[in-house]
Design an enzyme around this catalytic site. Structure first.
Site, PDB file in Angstrom:
ATOM      1  N   GLY A 144     -88.138 113.951  22.077  1.00 44.75           N
ATOM      2  CA  GLY A 144     -87.532 113.041  21.100  1.00 44.75           C
ATOM      3  C   GLY A 144     -88.526 112.131  20.411  1.00 44.75           C
ATOM      4  CB  ILE A 145     -88.222 108.538  19.470  1.00 47.15           C
ATOM      5  CG1 ILE A 145     -87.017 108.662  18.527  1.00 47.15           C
ATOM      6  CG2 ILE A 145     -89.168 107.442  18.984  1.00 47.15           C
ATOM      7  CD1 ILE A 145     -86.129 107.428  18.502  1.00 47.15           C
ATOM      8  CG  ASN A 149     -63.694 100.392  32.684  1.00 46.55           C
ATOM      9  OD1 ASN A 149     -62.857  99.923  33.443  1.00 46.55           O
ATOM     10  ND2 ASN A 149     -63.407 100.788  31.450  1.00 46.55           N
ATOM     11  CG  ASN A 168     -72.714 100.505  19.682  1.00 46.70           C
ATOM     12  OD1 ASN A 168     -71.698 100.505  18.998  1.00 46.70           O
ATOM     13  ND2 ASN A 168     -73.378 101.610  19.943  1.00 46.70           N
ATOM     14  CE1 TYR A 228     -80.799 101.973  24.659  1.00 46.35           C
ATOM     15  CE2 TYR A 228     -79.631 101.161  22.732  1.00 46.35           C
ATOM     16  CZ  TYR A 228     -80.675 101.866  23.288  1.00 46.35           C
ATOM     17  OH  TYR A 228     -81.593 102.473  22.462  1.00 46.35           O
ATOM     18  CB  THR A 273     -83.009 112.269  19.406  1.00 49.68           C
ATOM     19  OG1 THR A 273     -81.919 111.433  19.832  1.00 49.68           O
ATOM     20  CG2 THR A 273     -83.982 111.452  18.566  1.00 49.68           C
TER      21      THR A 273
END
Length: 473
Positions: free
Chosen positions: A209-210, A324, A372, A378, A414
């Protein structure tokens, strides 16, 4: 996963449907390649306000590889020097300069506004210069046709040369709506094809990926690259490193001895013990016009096991709504994405493994800027990266001669984003001014710009690579 909508809009039936239904019609972005190293067409140089840097700026723009003109019906790029705009009334000159030319900018072109640092003593100047930020961000959302718009705040042109070269090139195709502050620094650096020759870089999360794209791009620019990723991806990591002659380091970045093992791997890597010219620490770059001061140019002291570019790219997600989310899902993300970044950076600074004149580039995310749902862990970790950069950058520069910046990717195509549910994936792709996802190469090119020796005056910046996402600041 291929962006099928993007491909559809490039067919005749697709173009017809998007026009009839009023759907987004993403422009094709021409990115850097050996066959397309610069934009096609001239650079239009305009001024609003007092022309304080006209001669120096004209000389700098002449070194970008684009033909500079004061008038062109179809420029590939426009640079508006608004550093001399000192009062709200003078913003009319910004309108007067750009209003007649915006429509004529070539598809995939660049518009760069140059502003000045905000004055703490003159609120008229501060108001006018801050207005440029809102103007640039709004123009970026209006421009369309793959055109990007960015604002660079500078004290004088010389130290901004690497930034202007980047923003006026195909390498910045997915960077728009950004404000980059360039410190006083030093100018006069040379710009060889391989600016990282004789330097050592380490990229975490480099197996795919990146991270893999960043590692390959730094190697393209001449760096000896150490590629780090978890032992479970050792085979893939080795293949990635072998692709450009790098060194693979299978290692859990959260391990207590991670920094020590990184230092050992860097010392063992080709070029890790010194510069290609045999000098202990080499120099930031061969001095070009105007030269470079010893303070800005000298690297290293003993030449042993030094690291010049540290890219913190490793990251994981463990998505779930907070109600959760068990503690282990929370802590694992924070440990990898933030805790390990702080701890290894601190240790490598203390040990001197990060040489004087080196740079740290961390990967944030627009999730850390806008939030988000389902990603409190995250987003917290990536917002923490922003706080780290803003706090550490001035102190690392003063105490160690090390710059600290971050890139904040938006929706990048990605394997990870390919697993996102279809509707969310499509929203991520379209909710930006360019109406498409970015590529790992976009993040890699931005990282390479920040890693360039001539970018030493760029410090404490968080640059979004998101096509000017409609989310976040």
């Amino acid at each position: 996963m291929a962006d099928r909508y993007l491909h559809l809009t490039r067919t005749a039936p697709g173009r017809f449907l998007t026009r009839r239904l009023g759907l987004p019609a993403p422009a094709e972005l021409r990115r850097w390649s050996p066959g397309f190293p610069s934009l096609d067409g001239p650079l239009l140089h305009l001024t609003a306000g007092a022309p304080g840097h006209r001669e120096d700026l004209a000389a700098l723009l002449g070194r970008t590889g684009l033909a500079v003109t004061a008038g062109s019906p179809r420029p590939a790029a426009v640079v508006l020097d608004a550093t001399g705009v000192a009062a709200p009334g003078e913003l009319a000159e910004v309108h007067a300069a750009l209003h007649p030319v915006v429509r004529g900018v070539a598809p995939g072109g660049r518009i760069v506004l140059l502003g000045a640092p905000l004055s703490a003593e003159d609120h008229h100047q501060a108001a006018a210069q801050q207005a440029l930020e809102g103007f640039a961000r709004s123009l970026g959302k209006e421009a369309g046709r793959g055109i990007t718009v960015n604002l660079v705040r500078l004290t004088r042109p010389g130290p901004a040369e690497s930034t202007l070269r980047f923003l006026l090139s195909p390498k910045s195709a997915y960077v728009s709506g950004q404000v980059v502050e360039v410190g006083p620094g030093e100018g006069g650096f040379a710009f060889p094809e391989r600016p990282l020759e004789g330097r050592t870089a380490l990229v975490t999360g480099a197996a795919r990926g990146i991270g893999a794209a960043v590692a390959a791009t730094l190697a393209r620019d001449g760096a000896e690259v150490v590629c780090l990723d978890v032992p479970g991806l050792a085979d893939e990591l080795a293949r990635t490193a072998e692709g450009f002659g790098g060194t693979a380091l299978p290692l859990d970045i959260t391990a207590p001895d991670a920094a020590e093992r990184i230092a050992a791997a860097v010392a063992a890597a080709p070029g890790g013990a010194g510069r290609a010219d045999g000098s202990p620490g080499g120099t930031v770059g061969t001095a070009g016009e105007g030269g470079a001061s010893e303070a800005a140019g000298t690297r290293g002291t003993d030449g042993s096991g030094g690291l010049d570019v540290l890219v913190h790219n490793a990251g994981i997600t463990r998505d779930r709504k907070l109600v959760n989310m068990p503690a282990d899902r929370w802590s694992s993300v924070l440990d990898v994405n933030l805790g390990a970044v702080v701890d290894t950076t601190d240790a490598l600074l203390r040990s001197g493994t990060l040489r004087r004149g080196s740079t740290v580039i961390a990967t944030a995310s627009i999730a850390g800027l806008a939030g988000n749902a389902g990603q409190t862990n995250y987003a917290a970790s990536k917002a923490g990266i922003v706080g780290l950069v803003r706090s550490l950058a001035p102190r690392a520069a003063a105490g160690h001669g090390v710059t600290v910046n971050a890139v904040a990717p938006g929706f990048i195509e990605t394997g990870m984003t390919a697993a996102v549910p279809l509707l969310i994936r499509e929203a991520g792709r379209r909710m930006n001014s360019l109406a498409q996802g970015g590529l790992p190469a976009d993040v890699a090119e931005t990282t390479a710009w920040l890693a360039h020796p001539a970018s030493a005056a760029v410090n404490g910046q968080v640059v979004r690579v998101c096509g000017q996402s409609l989310l976040g600041a």
